[in-house]
Design a protein around this motif. Structure first.
Motif, PDB file in Angstrom:
ATOM      1  N   ALA A 155      23.139   2.137  -4.842  1.00  0.00           N
ATOM      2  CA  ALA A 155      23.472   3.541  -5.063  1.00  0.00           C
ATOM      3  C   ALA A 155      22.213   4.403  -5.117  1.00  0.00           C
ATOM      4  CB  ALA A 155      24.267   3.689  -6.355  1.00  0.00           C
ATOM      5  N   LYS A 156      21.159   3.877  -5.726  1.00  0.00           N
ATOM      6  CA  LYS A 156      19.902   4.634  -5.852  1.00  0.00           C
ATOM      7  C   LYS A 156      19.091   4.645  -4.563  1.00  0.00           C
ATOM      8  CE  LYS A 156      18.584   2.369  -9.565  1.00  0.00           C
ATOM      9  NZ  LYS A 156      17.752   1.954 -10.732  1.00  0.00           N
ATOM     10  N   SER A 157      19.475   3.809  -3.581  1.00  0.00           N
ATOM     11  CA  SER A 157      18.752   3.778  -2.306  1.00  0.00           C
ATOM     12  C   SER A 157      19.339   4.747  -1.280  1.00  0.00           C
ATOM     13  CB  SER A 157      18.788   2.362  -1.717  1.00  0.00           C
ATOM     14  OG  SER A 157      20.054   2.070  -1.137  1.00  0.00           O
ATOM     15  N   GLY A 158      20.401   5.419  -1.658  1.00  0.00           N
ATOM     16  CA  GLY A 158      21.102   6.291  -0.719  1.00  0.00           C
ATOM     17  C   GLY A 158      20.672   7.747  -0.799  1.00  0.00           C
ATOM     18  N   LYS A 159      21.560   8.639  -0.430  1.00  0.00           N
ATOM     19  CA  LYS A 159      21.281  10.073  -0.392  1.00  0.00           C
ATOM     20  C   LYS A 159      22.220  10.810  -1.340  1.00  0.00           C
ATOM     21  CE  LYS A 159      19.652  10.127   4.425  1.00  0.00           C
ATOM     22  NZ  LYS A 159      19.669   8.670   4.617  1.00  0.00           N
ATOM     23  N   ASP A 160      21.781  12.009  -1.768  1.00  0.00           N
ATOM     24  CA  ASP A 160      22.629  12.828  -2.619  1.00  0.00           C
ATOM     25  C   ASP A 160      23.586  13.640  -1.750  1.00  0.00           C
ATOM     26  OD1 ASP A 160      21.188  14.993  -1.615  1.00  0.00           O
ATOM     27  OD2 ASP A 160      19.886  15.138  -3.370  1.00  0.00           O
TER      28      ASP A 160
ATOM     29  N   GLN B 167      19.690  14.503   0.909  1.00  0.00           N
ATOM     30  CA  GLN B 167      18.328  14.134   0.563  1.00  0.00           C
ATOM     31  C   GLN B 167      18.296  12.743  -0.078  1.00  0.00           C
ATOM     32  OE1 GLN B 167      15.481  16.031   1.248  1.00  0.00           O
ATOM     33  NE2 GLN B 167      16.979  17.148   2.460  1.00  0.00           N
ATOM     34  N   ALA B 168      17.243  11.980   0.229  1.00  0.00           N
ATOM     35  CA  ALA B 168      17.088  10.654  -0.365  1.00  0.00           C
ATOM     36  C   ALA B 168      16.950  10.771  -1.877  1.00  0.00           C
ATOM     37  CB  ALA B 168      15.872   9.956   0.221  1.00  0.00           C
ATOM     38  N   ILE B 169      17.642   9.905  -2.590  1.00  0.00           N
ATOM     39  CA  ILE B 169      17.591   9.918  -4.054  1.00  0.00           C
ATOM     40  C   ILE B 169      16.242   9.393  -4.554  1.00  0.00           C
ATOM     41  CG2 ILE B 169      18.631   8.919  -6.149  1.00  0.00           C
ATOM     42  CD1 ILE B 169      21.297   8.854  -4.594  1.00  0.00           C
ATOM     43  N   ASN B 170      15.660   8.462  -3.821  1.00  0.00           N
ATOM     44  CA  ASN B 170      14.359   7.878  -4.180  1.00  0.00           C
ATOM     45  C   ASN B 170      14.388   7.228  -5.562  1.00  0.00           C
ATOM     46  OD1 ASN B 170      12.970   8.504  -1.787  1.00  0.00           O
ATOM     47  ND2 ASN B 170      12.501  10.567  -2.496  1.00  0.00           N
TER      48      ASN B 170
ATOM     49  N   PHE C 116       0.863  -1.182   0.000  1.00  0.00           N
ATOM     50  CA  PHE C 116       0.000   0.000   0.000  1.00  0.00           C
ATOM     51  C   PHE C 116       0.897   1.228   0.000  1.00  0.00           C
ATOM     52  CE2 PHE C 116      -3.354  -2.815   0.432  1.00  0.00           C
ATOM     53  CZ  PHE C 116      -4.573  -2.150   0.409  1.00  0.00           C
ATOM     54  N   GLY C 117       1.040   1.843  -1.171  1.00  0.00           N
ATOM     55  CA  GLY C 117       2.034   2.868  -1.413  1.00  0.00           C
ATOM     56  C   GLY C 117       3.247   2.232  -2.054  1.00  0.00           C
ATOM     57  N   SER C 118       3.693   2.770  -3.161  1.00  0.00           N
ATOM     58  CA  SER C 118       4.854   2.206  -3.853  1.00  0.00           C
ATOM     59  C   SER C 118       6.117   2.596  -3.088  1.00  0.00           C
ATOM     60  CB  SER C 118       4.906   2.735  -5.291  1.00  0.00           C
ATOM     61  OG  SER C 118       5.999   2.182  -5.989  1.00  0.00           O
ATOM     62  N   SER C 119       6.655   1.671  -2.315  1.00  0.00           N
ATOM     63  CA  SER C 119       7.709   1.994  -1.346  1.00  0.00           C
ATOM     64  C   SER C 119       9.081   2.069  -1.985  1.00  0.00           C
ATOM     65  CB  SER C 119       7.743   0.946  -0.227  1.00  0.00           C
ATOM     66  OG  SER C 119       6.553   0.960   0.507  1.00  0.00           O
ATOM     67  N   ASN C 120       9.779   3.154  -1.680  1.00  0.00           N
ATOM     68  CA  ASN C 120      11.191   3.241  -2.033  1.00  0.00           C
ATOM     69  C   ASN C 120      12.015   2.360  -1.111  1.00  0.00           C
ATOM     70  OD1 ASN C 120      10.283   6.386  -2.794  1.00  0.00           O
ATOM     71  ND2 ASN C 120      11.678   5.418  -4.224  1.00  0.00           N
ATOM     72  N   LEU C 121      13.145   1.889  -1.604  1.00  0.00           N
ATOM     73  CA  LEU C 121      14.121   1.155  -0.799  1.00  0.00           C
ATOM     74  C   LEU C 121      15.169   2.143  -0.314  1.00  0.00           C
ATOM     75  CD1 LEU C 121      15.280  -1.596   0.186  1.00  0.00           C
ATOM     76  CD2 LEU C 121      16.583  -1.671  -1.948  1.00  0.00           C
ATOM     77  N   TYR C 122      15.426   2.144   0.998  1.00  0.00           N
ATOM     78  CA  TYR C 122      16.373   3.086   1.598  1.00  0.00           C
ATOM     79  C   TYR C 122      17.541   2.359   2.267  1.00  0.00           C
ATOM     80  CZ  TYR C 122      12.993   6.943   1.124  1.00  0.00           C
ATOM     81  OH  TYR C 122      12.129   7.902   0.643  1.00  0.00           O
ATOM     82  N   ASP C 123      18.690   3.005   2.201  1.00  0.00           N
ATOM     83  CA  ASP C 123      19.866   2.632   3.010  1.00  0.00           C
ATOM     84  C   ASP C 123      20.265   1.171   2.846  1.00  0.00           C
ATOM     85  OD1 ASP C 123      19.848   5.231   4.050  1.00  0.00           O
ATOM     86  OD2 ASP C 123      18.444   4.673   5.628  1.00  0.00           O
ATOM     87  N   ALA C 124      20.317   0.695   1.618  1.00  0.00           N
ATOM     88  CA  ALA C 124      20.715  -0.687   1.349  1.00  0.00           C
ATOM     89  C   ALA C 124      22.128  -0.724   0.786  1.00  0.00           C
ATOM     90  CB  ALA C 124      19.742  -1.328   0.365  1.00  0.00           C
ATOM     91  N   THR C 125      22.930  -1.664   1.256  1.00  0.00           N
ATOM     92  CA  THR C 125      24.241  -1.878   0.664  1.00  0.00           C
ATOM     93  C   THR C 125      24.134  -2.956  -0.415  1.00  0.00           C
ATOM     94  OG1 THR C 125      24.915  -3.626   2.188  1.00  0.00           O
ATOM     95  CG2 THR C 125      25.310  -1.333   2.885  1.00  0.00           C
TER      96      THR C 125
END
Length: 275
Positions: free
Chosen positions: A63-68, A72-75, A26-35
């Motif tokens: 790389a796309k799950s991190g921050k710029d 800020q989250a790249i999303n 429910f909500g297209s979830s971004n993946l965050y902070d993954a190695t």
């Protein structure tokens, strides 16, 4: 909405994520902070015949799950990409375009029939609090889950004064389980993640609503407003996992703890059989 690898691993432990499971987000979830290593290990745990370019793909997704550079989250990474690479089915519903997303306005639309009773796992990681029609959104969650399917909610409980529309009590989730014959697999709180200010929304809207500005002007002058403005509010989320034990129509809840007198006959007929 975003889900980090720590939450992904927690979902694995509860069996919400696993080989061949069909998941509705429910909500297209971004993946965050993954190695890259975490991504590759997750995929290999569930898919014994992973994609040939797994290592390089994991690097790109990480790389796309991190921050710029500004923090800020790249999303740019989606949970659905990770789950599909691990051999799971994935769909999402949202009001905005996203990965494998069906556009559904849960203020006014029911779950699409093609999604009913289809999913082994249904996850609501910070979406329902943004939807005004609470009855409809929880009915859609119920409709999507298979019998014996798992439902996971991770939502605000305390604080979050300027986040979405709702914070949830444990009473709500316990009553929801009772009326719909869910098994509660587990529940817990997380936090305090940060502190917020009670007047955060008021400060954003004061240019639109003059009466709000008048109230804010009392900060530093009136004891009540000054004290509240200086009181940090912790943000605490509630997490809860259900198992949908029986295939019955969704039932909303009725909260009677402050009611005086007996329930009306029509309410007793409606809710009594499930209480």
């Amino acid at each position: 909405m975003g889900i980090n690898m720590a939450s992904i691993k927690l979902m694995e432990e509860f069996g919400i994520l696993g080989a061949n499971r069909n998941v509705l987000d429910f909500g297209s979830s971004n993946l965050y902070d993954a190695t890259a290593a975490e991504i590759e290990e997750f995929v290999r745990r569930h898919n014994h015949r992973p994609r040939a370019d797994l290592a390089a793909w994991a690097e790109r997704l990480a790389a796309k799950s991190g921050k710029d550079t500004s923090g800020q989250a790249i999303n740019g990474a989606f949970v659905g990409e990770l789950l599909e690479a691990a051999g799971m089915g994935y769909d999402a519903i949202d009001i905005a375009a996203g990965y494998k997303t069906t556009i559904v306005d849960l203020n006014s639309m029911a779950l699409p029939r093609k999604m009913a009773k289809k999913y082994d796992s249904v996850i609501n990681c910070g979406t329902s609090e943004h939807i005004l029609n609470q009855m409809n959104v929880f009915a859609a969650v119920h409709a999507a889950a298979k019998t014996n399917g798992l439902i996971m909610h991770i939502v605000p409980s305390i604080g979050y004064v300027d986040h979405g529309y709702f914070c949830y009590t444990s009473r709500f989730f316990f009553d929801l389980a009772g009326y719909n014959h869910y098994e509660i697999v587990d529940m817990w709180y997380d936090g305090a993640l940060s502190n917020e200010n009670a007047f955060a929304s008021a400060r954003q809207y004061q240019s639109i609503f003059p009466a709000v500005s008048k109230r804010l002007d009392l900060i530093g002058m009136a004891e009540r407003e000054t004290r509240i403005d200086r009181t940090p509010i912790p943000t605490i989320s509630i997490s809860l996992i259900y198992r949908k034990k029986v295939d019955i129509p969704f039932m909303g809840t009725v909260e009677t703890s402050t009611s005086v007198g007996g329930l009306a006959t029509r309410l007793l007929r409606r809710y009594g059989s499930r209480r």
